[in-house]
Design a protein around this motif. Structure first.
Motif, PDB file in Angstrom:
ATOM      1  N   UNK A  70       0.841  -1.199   0.000  1.00 47.44           N
ATOM      2  CA  UNK A  70       0.000   0.000   0.000  1.00 47.44           C
ATOM      3  C   UNK A  70       0.873   1.246   0.000  1.00 47.44           C
ATOM      4  N   UNK A  71       0.422   2.275  -0.700  1.00 44.48           N
ATOM      5  CA  UNK A  71       1.117   3.550  -0.765  1.00 44.48           C
ATOM      6  C   UNK A  71       0.119   4.661  -0.475  1.00 44.48           C
ATOM      7  N   UNK A  72       0.540   5.615   0.336  1.00 47.20           N
ATOM      8  CA  UNK A  72      -0.228   6.830   0.604  1.00 47.20           C
ATOM      9  C   UNK A  72       0.567   8.010   0.086  1.00 47.20           C
ATOM     10  N   UNK A  73      -0.059   8.826  -0.738  1.00 47.11           N
ATOM     11  CA  UNK A  73       0.565  10.043  -1.240  1.00 47.11           C
ATOM     12  C   UNK A  73      -0.241  11.224  -0.731  1.00 47.11           C
ATOM     13  N   UNK A  74       0.440  12.251  -0.209  1.00 46.22           N
ATOM     14  CA  UNK A  74      -0.288  13.383   0.363  1.00 46.22           C
ATOM     15  C   UNK A  74       0.474  14.684   0.186  1.00 46.22           C
ATOM     16  N   UNK A  75      -0.287  15.733  -0.024  1.00 45.65           N
ATOM     17  CA  UNK A  75       0.218  17.099   0.041  1.00 45.65           C
ATOM     18  C   UNK A  75      -0.493  17.765   1.203  1.00 45.65           C
ATOM     19  N   UNK A  76       0.284  18.255   2.175  1.00 52.99           N
ATOM     20  CA  UNK A  76      -0.263  18.814   3.404  1.00 52.99           C
ATOM     21  C   UNK A  76       0.094  20.296   3.464  1.00 52.99           C
ATOM     22  N   UNK A  77      -0.838  21.114   3.917  1.00 55.25           N
ATOM     23  CA  UNK A  77      -0.604  22.554   3.919  1.00 55.25           C
ATOM     24  C   UNK A  77      -1.245  23.198   5.138  1.00 55.25           C
ATOM     25  N   UNK A  78      -0.588  24.229   5.650  1.00 56.90           N
ATOM     26  CA  UNK A  78      -1.183  25.074   6.686  1.00 56.90           C
ATOM     27  C   UNK A  78      -0.865  26.531   6.369  1.00 56.90           C
ATOM     28  N   UNK A  79      -1.826  27.402   6.664  1.00 59.39           N
ATOM     29  CA  UNK A  79      -1.602  28.829   6.491  1.00 59.39           C
ATOM     30  C   UNK A  79      -1.560  29.305   5.063  1.00 59.39           C
ATOM     31  N   UNK A  80      -2.153  28.566   4.130  1.00 60.44           N
ATOM     32  CA  UNK A  80      -2.112  28.979   2.727  1.00 60.44           C
ATOM     33  C   UNK A  80      -2.863  30.292   2.553  1.00 60.44           C
ATOM     34  N   UNK A  81      -2.210  31.328   2.012  1.00 63.97           N
ATOM     35  CA  UNK A  81      -2.881  32.628   1.879  1.00 63.97           C
ATOM     36  C   UNK A  81      -3.983  32.626   0.835  1.00 63.97           C
ATOM     37  N   UNK A  82      -4.021  31.621  -0.026  1.00 63.52           N
ATOM     38  CA  UNK A  82      -5.049  31.564  -1.057  1.00 63.52           C
ATOM     39  C   UNK A  82      -6.311  30.862  -0.615  1.00 63.52           C
ATOM     40  N   UNK A  83      -6.353  30.385   0.634  1.00 64.02           N
ATOM     41  CA  UNK A  83      -7.505  29.655   1.132  1.00 64.02           C
ATOM     42  C   UNK A  83      -8.232  30.472   2.195  1.00 64.02           C
ATOM     43  N   UNK A  84      -9.560  30.373   2.239  1.00 59.25           N
ATOM     44  CA  UNK A  84     -10.302  31.079   3.297  1.00 59.25           C
ATOM     45  C   UNK A  84     -10.101  30.370   4.634  1.00 59.25           C
ATOM     46  N   UNK A  85     -10.255  31.128   5.697  1.00 60.42           N
ATOM     47  CA  UNK A  85     -10.245  30.488   7.009  1.00 60.42           C
ATOM     48  C   UNK A  85     -11.465  29.582   7.112  1.00 60.42           C
ATOM     49  N   UNK A  86     -11.335  28.538   7.874  1.00 64.65           N
ATOM     50  CA  UNK A  86     -12.425  27.603   8.050  1.00 64.65           C
ATOM     51  C   UNK A  86     -12.683  27.454   9.545  1.00 64.65           C
ATOM     52  N   UNK A  87     -13.940  27.494   9.980  1.00 64.62           N
ATOM     53  CA  UNK A  87     -14.219  27.411  11.421  1.00 64.62           C
ATOM     54  C   UNK A  87     -13.657  26.165  12.092  1.00 64.62           C
ATOM     55  N   UNK A  88     -13.491  25.066  11.330  1.00 65.48           N
ATOM     56  CA  UNK A  88     -12.996  23.842  11.957  1.00 65.48           C
ATOM     57  C   UNK A  88     -11.475  23.818  12.056  1.00 65.48           C
ATOM     58  N   UNK A  89     -10.809  24.775  11.417  1.00 64.45           N
ATOM     59  CA  UNK A  89      -9.348  24.851  11.504  1.00 64.45           C
ATOM     60  C   UNK A  89      -8.954  25.717  12.691  1.00 64.45           C
ATOM     61  N   UNK A  90      -7.870  25.360  13.322  1.00 65.12           N
ATOM     62  CA  UNK A  90      -7.385  26.130  14.467  1.00 65.12           C
ATOM     63  C   UNK A  90      -5.918  26.439  14.268  1.00 65.12           C
ATOM     64  N   UNK A  91      -5.452  27.591  14.768  1.00 64.01           N
ATOM     65  CA  UNK A  91      -4.024  27.898  14.654  1.00 64.01           C
ATOM     66  C   UNK A  91      -3.186  26.911  15.455  1.00 64.01           C
ATOM     67  N   UNK A  92      -1.944  26.791  15.071  1.00 63.93           N
ATOM     68  CA  UNK A  92      -1.003  25.987  15.852  1.00 63.93           C
ATOM     69  C   UNK A  92      -0.772  26.683  17.182  1.00 63.93           C
ATOM     70  N   UNK A  93      -0.787  25.927  18.260  1.00 64.12           N
ATOM     71  CA  UNK A  93      -0.642  26.537  19.578  1.00 64.12           C
ATOM     72  C   UNK A  93       0.731  27.165  19.745  1.00 64.12           C
ATOM     73  N   UNK A  94       0.773  28.222  20.554  1.00 66.57           N
ATOM     74  CA  UNK A  94       2.026  28.945  20.772  1.00 66.57           C
ATOM     75  C   UNK A  94       3.105  28.039  21.343  1.00 66.57           C
ATOM     76  N   UNK A  95       2.715  27.070  22.154  1.00 68.05           N
ATOM     77  CA  UNK A  95       3.709  26.186  22.767  1.00 68.05           C
ATOM     78  C   UNK A  95       4.414  25.325  21.725  1.00 68.05           C
ATOM     79  N   UNK A  96       3.761  25.099  20.590  1.00 68.32           N
ATOM     80  CA  UNK A  96       4.367  24.276  19.546  1.00 68.32           C
ATOM     81  C   UNK A  96       5.274  25.098  18.647  1.00 68.32           C
ATOM     82  N   UNK A  97       4.831  26.294  18.281  1.00 66.60           N
ATOM     83  CA  UNK A  97       5.490  27.001  17.186  1.00 66.60           C
ATOM     84  C   UNK A  97       6.315  28.220  17.571  1.00 66.60           C
ATOM     85  N   UNK A  98       6.109  28.793  18.739  1.00 65.69           N
ATOM     86  CA  UNK A  98       6.738  30.073  19.056  1.00 65.69           C
ATOM     87  C   UNK A  98       8.052  29.964  19.809  1.00 65.69           C
ATOM     88  N   UNK A  99       8.477  28.768  20.166  1.00 67.80           N
ATOM     89  CA  UNK A  99       9.712  28.605  20.937  1.00 67.80           C
ATOM     90  C   UNK A  99      10.925  28.792  20.040  1.00 67.80           C
TER      91      UNK A  99
END
Length: 202
Positions: A70-99
């Motif tokens: 079996x093979x899984x192929x994926x393109x994963x994205x966050x923060x794409x400026x060409x996409x609208x915000x979605x209510x089910x999406x949440x920002x990455x928490x500060x503890x993960x990304x701001x250190x």
């Protein structure tokens, strides 16, 4: 922050329909937090960035449990400026990304060390793209430092990095690379291919 993945699952079997439909059941626990859309090429998962890789892991492990290649192929994205915000999406928490970078490398290692084993061996290759202005090469080099000490690093290849090991730590490593490296509110993309039960594993 808009985050999601376009994924395609390829079981190398005459019974590929049953394998795919059976594997999709593994997404049920995530449906409340995701928008899931499928067409004839791929399935879109849109939702919280921290849940993308666990969902893909469970889907892939369920398919690979068939014993077929079996093979899984994926393109994963966050923060794409060409996409609208979605209510089910949440920002990455500060503890993960701001250190600071060194702290994020340490946290990523600890997270992978704590990943539960699935019992399914996999190989993966991926490329990380922190996009936009800033010191993106510092982020890439920091990610490489993390990968080399992740416990699932196999080798560097042209244009990508190869991982090998249990699906639990491998998908945790992919998730940490996606979540902890690149600007917290910037656009980050990751391209990946994961394989299990290959008859030509090297």
């Amino acid at each position: 922050m808009f985050s999601g993945a376009q994924i395609s699952l390829y079981p190398m079997s005459d019974d590929f329909v049953a394998i795919i439909l059976g594997a999709i059941k593994a997404l049920e626990p995530y449906r409340a937090n995701f928008r899931i859309e499928t067409d004839d090429i791929s399935t879109l998962l849109v939702g919280p960035p921290e849940q993308l890789f666990p969902a893909m892991r469970d889907l892939f492990v369920a398919a690979a449990a068939s014993g077929k290649h079996c093979v899984l192929s994926a393109t994963v994205s966050r923060g794409c400026p060409g996409e609208p915000d979605d209510p089910i999406c949440t920002p990455i928490s500060a503890s993960i990304a701001d250190s600071p970078l060194e702290e994020r490398i340490r946290q990523a290692r600890e997270s992978v060390d704590g990943a539960a084993l699935s019992g399914q061996a996999v190989a993966a290759q991926f490329s990380l793209y922190p996009l936009g202005a800033g010191h993106h090469m510092d982020e890439i080099y920091g990610c490489i430092d993390f990968l080399k000490s992740s416990g699932v690093f196999d080798r560097s290849k042209n244009f990508c990095t190869k991982l090998r090991g249990d699906a639990g730590p491998v998908f945790a490593t992919l998730s940490e690379a996606f979540l902890r490296f690149g600007a917290p509110q910037g656009h980050v993309a990751l391209d990946m291919t994961v394989s299990a039960n290959s008859p030509s594993a090297v």
